[in-house]
Design an enzyme around this catalytic site. Structure first.
Site, PDB file in Angstrom:
ATOM      1  N   ASP A  26     -54.864 111.549  -3.216  1.00 20.59           N
ATOM      2  CA  ASP A  26     -54.625 112.010  -1.856  1.00 20.59           C
ATOM      3  C   ASP A  26     -55.835 112.878  -1.503  1.00 20.59           C
ATOM      4  O   ASP A  26     -56.559 113.353  -2.390  1.00 20.59           O
ATOM      5  CB  ASP A  26     -53.301 112.769  -1.720  1.00 20.59           C
ATOM      6  CG  ASP A  26     -52.857 112.831  -0.252  1.00 20.59           C
ATOM      7  OD1 ASP A  26     -53.687 112.538   0.635  1.00 20.59           O
ATOM      8  OD2 ASP A  26     -51.694 113.174   0.003  1.00 20.59           O
TER       9      ASP A  26
HETATM   10  C1  BGC Z   1     -52.102 112.840   3.494  1.00 27.80           C
HETATM   11  C2  BGC Z   1     -52.157 111.350   3.224  1.00 27.80           C
HETATM   12  C3  BGC Z   1     -53.208 110.731   4.105  1.00 27.80           C
HETATM   13  C4  BGC Z   1     -54.543 111.406   3.846  1.00 27.80           C
HETATM   14  C5  BGC Z   1     -55.682 110.860   4.672  1.00 27.80           C
HETATM   15  C6  BGC Z   1     -53.458 113.485   3.388  1.00 27.80           C
HETATM   16  O1  BGC Z   1     -53.431 114.808   3.807  1.00 27.80           O
HETATM   17  O2  BGC Z   1     -51.214 113.444   2.604  1.00 27.80           O
HETATM   18  O3  BGC Z   1     -50.915 110.768   3.426  1.00 27.80           O
HETATM   19  O4  BGC Z   1     -53.271 109.355   3.882  1.00 27.80           O
HETATM   20  O5  BGC Z   1     -54.421 112.781   4.147  1.00 27.80           O
HETATM   21  O6  BGC Z   1     -55.525 111.173   6.001  1.00 27.80           O
END
Ligand code: BGC
Length: 740
Positions: free
Chosen positions: A261
Site C-alpha cells: 500500500d
Molecule cells: C490506499 C489504497 C490506495 C493507495 C493509492 C492508499 O492510501 O490505502 O487503497 O490504492 O493509497 O491511492
C-alpha cells in the site's frame, strides 16, 4: 516415434522464433519468458523494477524494451491523472470516467453476473486509459460499522465476499489489466491504520478474514494483491512473513506480485526478505518527513542494492520479486493481444445503472407505500444527499466523472409530470473537492438549521409523499478513508429532522445513502426505508427506477444493521480505539468468528434493526419445503439441496435464496448457521422455479488451528433455506458419516 515428433515440433518452433528473444515471444510459455528476461537483466535493472518511479508507476527495462507498469485506483472507476510525484491533478482533460456503484452496492446485488459486468466494464475503462493495474477490489471484512472504508468492501460474510469478488477479478483481467486485491489483511478500520497491530486467533483469521482473498487469488486468478498498512503479529503486513510468504505465496501458491500500500513499507531488510514485490508510495504516508522524487531512497531501491553489493543479503529473494513483476508485465503492459478497452460508453452507463438498481435494498415498505403512485402530483424531496455529488471524496476511490445524476435530478426526470419540490432540510458537508478534483457544486448555505427544518416541515404538510434523501457522505468522519465514524447515528441533526417530517406526513420514505449501517431511532414512524449506497454516475436514475417501480428491488444487505453500536460484537467484546496515536496500538479481535449474523443468531437480545441478507421486493415469494437428495454424505462427497420458490405477487421480481449450513453438534463453538450458497432467481407473477445447491463435505468444516486444517466432524447437519439471516423458510437434515 513420439520423441521424433516432439523433436520435429521443437525444431520448427525454434526456426519460427529464430532471431526473437524468448521473452519477446508471446507464444512461448510464460515461465520461459520470465527466465529469459531475468537472465538478461543487470542487478541495477532488477532493483529498479521492484519499486515506483512516480506516484503510480514503476519502471520497466528500457534497454530491453520491457515496458513500465502504470497503476491506478480503483475500485469504483478509474482515478484521474495526478502529477508525477504529487497527489494533485495533472490537469488532463481526457480522464473523466463512469463511476460504478460502490462495492457495498455490488455485494448487495448478491448476483455474480453483476460482478462480472462490473469487472468487465471498469476493466475496459482502465484499459482504455492505458492502466496496467487497477487498485481494487477490496475485500476486508465488515467488522465494525465505524470503519470509514466499508463502502469499498463487500460486507461481513466471507462466503458472500468470496463469491462476489471472483467475477470482478476475471472481468477486469480479461482486459489485460490486473486487479490488485486489497488490503491484505485485517485492515478493518482506518484510525491508526499504519500502526494498529491486530491480534486475532488463527481460526478467526482463516474462517472470517482470509477466505475472500483466497477466492480472489485461487478462483479469480488475481495477478496482484496489495498488502495492508496495519500490522499483524507485530509486523507490518507488507513485510509479513506469515501473511505473504507462508499463506499467500505458500499455502495459496500465488504466483503474482504483492504490491505495497502507498507508504506501507518501513524497512529494507524486512521488505527484501518477506513478501513484498513492488514498493509504492514510500515517503508519502505522513509518518515520516516527505521528500520529492525520492524514488532512489525507497527501501527496495538503493538501500537494497547496497545490501546486496556489500554481500549482506543474497539475490535469491530479489530474483523471486523480479520474476513476479515480470509475470505481471507480460500479463498486462507487454501483452499486445489485449483488447483496446473503452470509456464513458453508453454500455458502461447502462451497466452502472443496472448494477445500482439491483444493489438498492428495500428495507421496509409498510402498506406497500412504494412504489410511488406515478400519478402523484406533489412530491417533496428533502435532504442534502438528494443534491450532493458523491463521486468526489472518500479518499483514494474518489473520481472525476463525466456526469453524475443526483437523486433529485433522477426523481425529477422520472416524475416529470409531477410537481417535485425540494427542501434541503440540513447542512452536512459543503465541501466538494478531493486532490484537486472539484465537484463544481456550491453547497454553501446561509440559513440556520432551525430555518431549514422549518421550511422542510412546512412543505411536507401537504405533500403526497416526502422522499427524504440523507445518510452519510464522503467527508472525513463519515464514509472516508483514513478516518472512522464517531458513532452509529446519522450526523447533522437528521434524526430530529426525519421525526419532524414524520410528524406531519404519513408517507415519509427515507432513502439512506451510505456505505455503512446507521441507527434509525425513527424507524417505527416512517413507512418505508430504502438503502441506496453510493451508486456512482447513475445514482439518481437508479434510485428513481426503484422508487417508481420501473425496477423491482432485489438487493439484500451484505451486512447486519445493528440497533446500537453496543450490539456490535467488535465493540462489545473486542477492541477498537478512536484515539489517534503514533504508537503501536494492539487491537484484539476477542469476538473471534462471531461477527454480524454469526453473533445475532446466538444473542437474540441483540436483535438487529435489519439482518444480514434482508431485502424486500414489490412482489412476494413463497418457498417450498427444501429437500436433500440424500440423508448422509461422507468426506469428499457432495449433496444437493433443492427448494422451490414461487412469485405469489403481481409483479415480476427476483429473489435471492440463501443457503446456510448448521452443524448441530460440534466439539468446538460454531455459529448457529453459516452462509454456504445463494442463488438469485427471476420470476414472473405466478411463476415457480426450483433452486438447487450442491454442497461438498468441505463446506461443513471449521478451521482447526491446532491441526492447521479444515475439519468436518461427522454428525448431524441442517441445510437452512432462508430469505435473510432472520427469515428462515425451511430446513432439511442430513448427516456426515465416517468413510467406511
Ligand atoms: C490506499 C489504497 C490506495 C493507495 C493509492 C492508499 O492510501 O490505502 O487503497 O490504492 O493509497 O491511492
Amino acid at each position: 516415434m513420439r520423441n521424433l515428433l516432439f523433436v520435429l515440433a521443437m525444431a520448427s518452433f525454434s526456426l519460427l522464433q529464430a532471431g526473437t528473444a524468448v521473452y519477446l515471444n508471446e507464444d512461448a510459455p510464460l515461465e520461459d519468458r520470465v527466465e529469459d528476461a531475468l537472465s538478461r537483466m543487470t542487478l541495477e535493472e532488477k532493483t529498479a523494477i521492484i519499486h515506483a518511479q512516480s506516484k503510480f508507476s514503476s519502471p520497466g527495462v528500457a534497454r530491453l524494451g520491457i515496458p513500465e507498469i502504470w497503476t491506478d485506483d480503483g475500485p469504483h472507476g478509474v482515478r484521474p491523472e495526478v502529477l508525477w510525484d504529487e497527489w494533485e491533478q495533472a490537469g488532463w482533460t481526457n480522464d473523466s470516467c463512469v463511476a460504478f456503484p460502490a462495492l457495498t452496492a455490488l455485494a448487495a446485488t448478491w448476483n455474480p453476473e453483476m460482478s462480472l459486468l462490473y469487472g468487465r466494464s471498469v476493466g475496459e475503462e482502465a484499459r482504455y486509459r492505458d492502466k496496467d493495474v487497477l487498485l481494487g477490489p477490496g475485500v476486508n471484512i465488515y467488522r465494525t460499522p465505524l470503519n470509514g472504508r466499508n463502502f469499498e468492501y463487500m460486507g461481513e460474510d466471507p462466503y458472500l465476499s468470496g463469491r462476489m469478488v471472483v467475477p470482478y477479478v476475471k472481468g477486469v483481467q480479461e482486459n489485460g489489466v490486473a486487479v490488485c486485491v486489497k488490503h491484505f489483511a485485517l485492515n478493518n478500520h482506518e484510525i491508526n491504520r499504519h500502526n494498529t497491530n491486530v491480534e486475532v486467533d488463527d481460526r478467526t483469521l482463516y474462517e472470517i478474514y482470509l477466505p475472500a482473498f483466497k477466492a480472489a487469488v485461487q478462483d479469480g486468478g488475481a495477478w496482484t494483491v496489495m498488502a495492508a498498512y496495519n500490522l499483524y503479529e507485530n509486523r507490518h503486513c507488507g513485510q509479513n512473513e506469515r501473511l505473504l510468504d507462508d499463506i499467500l505465496k505458500g499455502e495459496w501458491e500465488f504466483d503474482g506480485a504483492v504490491v505495497s500500500d502507498w507508504g506501507g513499507i518501513h524497512d529494507t531488510w524486512q521488505a527484501a526478505t518477506h513478501g513484498i514485490d513492488l514498493e509504492y508510495g514510500s515517503w508519502t504516508d505522513g509518518l515520516r518527513g516527505g521528500a520529492s522524487n525520492a524514488y532512489d531512497n525507497y527501501y527496495l531501491a538503493m538501500p537494497y542494492l547496497e545490501l546486496i553489493r556489500e554481500g549482506k543479503i543474497g539475490t535469491g529473494e530479489l530474483d523471486d520479486k523480479v520474476r513476479r513483476v515480470l509475470r505481471l508485465i507480460f500479463r498486462t503492459s507487454m501483452n499486445t493481444r489485449k483488447p483496446f478497452g473503452s470509456m464513458r460508453s453508453p454500455e458502461h452507463y447502462a451497466a452502472a445503472r443496472k448494477i445500482a438498481g439491483e444493489g438498492i435494498v428495500l428495507l421496509k415498505n409498510d402498506n406497500n407505500v412504494l412504489p410511488l403512485d406515478t400519478a402523484a402530483r406533489k412530491i417533496l424531496v428533502v435532504g442534502e444527499n438528494a443534491i450532493k455529488m458523491m463521486t468526489v471524496g472518500g479518499g483514494s476511490s474518489s473520481l472525476k466523472v463525466q456526469r453524475e445524476i443526483s437523486p433529485l435530478d433522477g426523481i425529477r426526470s422520472r416524475f416529470g409530470n409531477s410537481e417535485v419540490a425540494y427542501a434541503r432540510g440540513y447542512v452536512g458537508d459543503t465541501g466538494g473537492e478531493y486532490n484537486g478534483v472539484h465537484s463544481g457544486q456550491d453547497l454553501s448555505e446561509n440559513r440556520t438549521p432551525a430555518q431549514l427544518l422549518e421550511e422542510a416541515v412546512a412543505l411536507a404538510k401537504d405533500a403526497d409523499y416526502v422522499i427524504y434523501v440523507g445518510g452519510l457522505n464522503k467527508s472525513a468522519g463519515q464514509d472516508c478513508e483514513d478516518s472512522d465514524r464517531a458513532g452509529l447515528e446519522l450526523p447533522y441533526g437528521q434524526d430530529e429532522l426525519i421525526e419532524a417530517l414524520a410528524n406531519v406526513n404519513g408517507k415519509v420514505i427515507v432513502v439512506n445513502i451510505s456505505g455503512n449501517a446507521v441507527a434509525m431511532p425513527w424507524i417505527k414512524k416512517v413507512p418505508a426505508v430504502v438503502q441506496a449506497w453510493y451508486l456512482g454516475s447513475e445514482a439518481g436514475n437508479a434510485i428513481a427506477d426503484v422508487l417508481s417501480g420501473d425496477v423491482n428491488p432485489s438487493g439484500k444487505l451484505p451486512f447486519t444493521f445493528p440497533v446500537r453500536l453496543d450490539d456490535v460484537p467488535a465493540h462489545k467484546l473486542g477492541e477498537y480505539t478512536a484515539e489517534r496515536t503514533r504508537d503501536t496500538v494492539n487491537i484484539k479481535y476477542n469476538e473471534g468468528i462471531f461477527i454480524g449474523y454469526r453473533w445475532t443468531d446466538m444473542h437474540k437480545d441483540d436483535k438487529p434493526l435489519f439482518p444480514f441478507g434482508h431485502g424486500l421486493s414489490y412482489t412476494t415469494f413463497e418457498y417450498g419445503k427444501p429437500v436433500v437428495d440424500k440423508k448422509t454424505i461422507t468426506a469428499g462427497d457432495s449433496l444437493t439441496i433443492s427448494v422451490s420458490v414461487k412469485n405469489t405477487g403481481m409483479r415480476a421480481g427476483s429473489e435471492t435464496v440463501q443457503l446456510y449450513i448448521s452443524d448441530k453438534k460440534a466439539s468446538v463453538p460454531r455459529p448457529v448457521k453459516e452462509l454456504k450458497g445463494f442463488a438469485k432467481v427471476s420470476l414472473s407473477p405466478g411463476e415457480e422455479k426450483v433452486v438447487s445447491f450442491t454442497i461438498v463435505s468441505d463446506a461443513l468444516g471449521y478451521f482447526d488451528a491446532g491441526k492447521h486444517c479444515w475439519v468436518a466432524e461427522p454428525g448431524r447437519f441442517e441445510a437452512v433455506i432462508a430469505a435473510s439471516a432472520e427469515d428462515v423458510r425451511g430446513k432439511a437434515a442430513f448427516s456426515l458419516v465416517e468413510n467406511e
